[in-house]
Scaffold this active site. Structure first.
Site, PDB file in Angstrom:
ATOM      1  N   LYS A 281      33.735  63.314  54.110  1.00 18.02           N
ATOM      2  CA  LYS A 281      32.487  63.899  54.591  1.00 18.02           C
ATOM      3  C   LYS A 281      32.141  65.147  53.781  1.00 18.02           C
ATOM      4  CE  LYS A 281      33.074  62.610  59.484  1.00 18.02           C
ATOM      5  NZ  LYS A 281      31.796  61.912  59.695  1.00 18.02           N
ATOM      6  N   ARG A 355      35.018  52.430  65.074  1.00 17.28           N
ATOM      7  CA  ARG A 355      34.977  51.019  65.469  1.00 17.28           C
ATOM      8  C   ARG A 355      36.290  50.307  65.142  1.00 17.28           C
ATOM      9  NH1 ARG A 355      29.822  50.356  61.755  1.00 17.28           N
ATOM     10  NH2 ARG A 355      29.744  52.540  62.423  1.00 17.28           N
TER      11      ARG A 355
END
Length: 506
Positions: A281, A355
């Site tokens: 990130k 996920r």
């Protein structure tokens, strides 16, 4: 915190402070009118002379209350009566208790159950009052060398004009107190830094909840060896680059009369820090990625609320906990992993890791033959683009379950918004090399993330709550919000009431 109900004349209520809501353009409410009479029209004169503006959220403290048994009197503005909906009611509550929390008082008496809120019961108003009181006294200062004085408030008496509604008010306050404690617990877990709140720390918290439950909450921790043997390679892949071992935390609550009654299952994403992994990130605001476990935190908070309320339900709380870090062992873009369900996933972006832990947790939930499964996750930035910071994103493979969650959100004033889960979106997850990819591109990112999870939720009614926009606040007031503990607790209470009705009919 204690929330006794008082039905006597409010002018005789012995309290450090009486908190009285008043409208800007209307007659005084019943409790306020009695206080006004006893104090020789003190309240009415303040309003008539313009010394108090009853604009929504305005607060005025009178350090002396002549004619009243209380030491102080606090007026709280409700704004215009015709505009007094849920949001205004809660805003007035928050303004009042924020002011109270700054006073050197241990007890107050409040008259908010008098306030007319369309289609809201005494129990709802009592619940919101208790939640607001807990919200106002919450502090997170564990790492400050010099701590500000903590609020002393320990008792909030609910002044009730209708004595026949006392039982209803007590039950509402009982639930609000439990939910408020659950929200505070969730906020604290979310606010803790990633070097403290690790997957192992969350496992310790589960075991502590189990010990404090008096045998009501059974706890099982699956460590990396157990997960490897199980075949939960997707969950394990996320934590490969971290020195912190991944964990699958399972807490079982048996409250139903029958142990065989199908449980409702809550599954929380517990990424205790998310660097993005190899798909690193940007540095800006990366500190906020400690909040990436707020789905797990809300599961813990709901478990705490449940232990306070003790509904007659069977429940399972599952937390998939890992830390997403880049090192030589970390999963790489292009890697293919095998999930607990047996499906293979091409990892195109290691920053779509939530996920990957949730899919194995959802598969694990199959063994409980659940009545419903709800997962909660700070899953996609796309949810913030779509819904901002007010509504939680809701997607489901079962319309009845979706409606139940929407209704619970409205009842708890912790609202969600239903997004589609159509087959057309699933095509974005097609992979040339595996059964599916873990991302589907920029369009409809929240929906395609849920489409991914739906492949692992084909054996039970399932819903997904994307709380990326609602789990915490950025900026000067940075901190975890405690959402959606209110929604989840209400959903479970509604299932208890539903089961009770079915039992009565049979």
């Amino acid at each position: 915190m204690e929330f006794p109900v008082q039905t006597a004349n409010p002018a005789k209520a012995e309290s450090a402070c009486l908190v009285v809501p008043v409208f800007k353009d209307s007659d005084l409410l019943p409790a306020a009118a009695k206080l006004d009479d006893a104090s020789e029209r003190l309240i009415g004169q303040l309003i008539e002379r313009g010394d108090f503006d009853a604009k929504l959220g305005n607060v005025q403290l009178l350090p002396f209350a002549p004619g009243l048994s209380a030491d102080r009197l606090m007026l709280v503005g409700l704004g215009e009566r015709g505009k007094c909906q849920e949001r205004a009611f809660i805003k007035a509550l928050d303004a009042a208790f924020t002011a109270v929390a700054g006073l050197p008082v241990e007890d107050v008496a409040v008259a908010f159950t008098d306030v007319p809120v369309p289609e809201r019961s005494i129990a709802w108003k009592a619940r919101m009052t208790a939640e607001a009181a807990q919200r106002a006294v919450y502090r997170f200062d564990e790492f400050k060398s010099e701590k500000a004085p903590r609020p002393r408030l320990g008792k909030v008496a609910l002044l009730l004009s209708d004595s026949e509604a006392a039982g209803e008010a007590r039950e509402g306050a009982r639930i609000g107190n439990a939910v408020g404690q659950g929200v505070a617990y969730t906020r604290t877990l979310g606010n803790l830094p990633g070097n403290v709140c690790t997957p192992s720390y969350l496992a310790d918290q589960a075991e502590q909840l189990g010990r404090e439950s008096g045998g009501t909450l059974a706890v099982e921790i699956l460590d990396e060896a157990a997960l490897e043997e199980l075949g939960a390679h997707s969950l394990l892949s996320v934590g490969r680059g971290s020195e912190q071992p991944s964990q699958l935390i399972v807490m079982k609550y048996q409250g139903a009369d029958s142990a065989d009654e199908a449980p409702h299952v809550l599954v929380g994403k517990g990424i205790t820090f998310d660097t993005g992994g190899i798909s690193l990130k940007p540095g800006e605001a990366m500190d906020e990625m400690k909040f990436d476990m707020c789905g797990a935190a809300s599961v813990f908070g709901t478990a705490k609320a449940v232990l306070g309320i003790r509904p007659k339900l069977n429940l399972v709380f599952i937390v998939a906990a890992a830390e997403n870090m880049p090192d030589g062992r970390a999963t790489k873009p292009g890697d293919i992993i095998k999930t607990l369900k047996g499906l293979t996933v091409e990892v195109l972006n290691t920053d779509a890791e939530g996920r990957l832990v949730l899919c194995d947790a959802l598969t694990y939930a199959e063994r409980f033959e659940p009545a419903s499964v709800v997962d909660i996750a700070t899953l996609t930035g796309a949810a913030i683009i779509a819904l901002g910071h007010h509504a939680t994103g809701l997607l489901s493979n079962d319309d009845d379950l979706a409606l139940d969650l929407l209704d619970a959100g409205e009842a708890a004033w912790d609202r969600a918004w239903h997004l589609p889960l159509w087959d057309e979106y699933k095509e974005q997850l097609d992979s040339n090399f595996a059964d599916m990819a873990n991302i589907g591109g920029r369009p409809a990112g929240t929906i395609t993330a849920a489409c991914f999870l739906s492949r692992f939720a084909d054996k039970f009614p399932w819903a997904h709550l994307d709380i990326a926009g609602t789990a915490w606040t950025s900026g000067k007031q940075k901190g975890a919000s405690g959402r959606p503990v209110g929604l989840l607790t209400q959903y479970l209470l509604d299932r208890e009431e539903e089961a009770r009705q079915v039992e009565n009919e049979s």
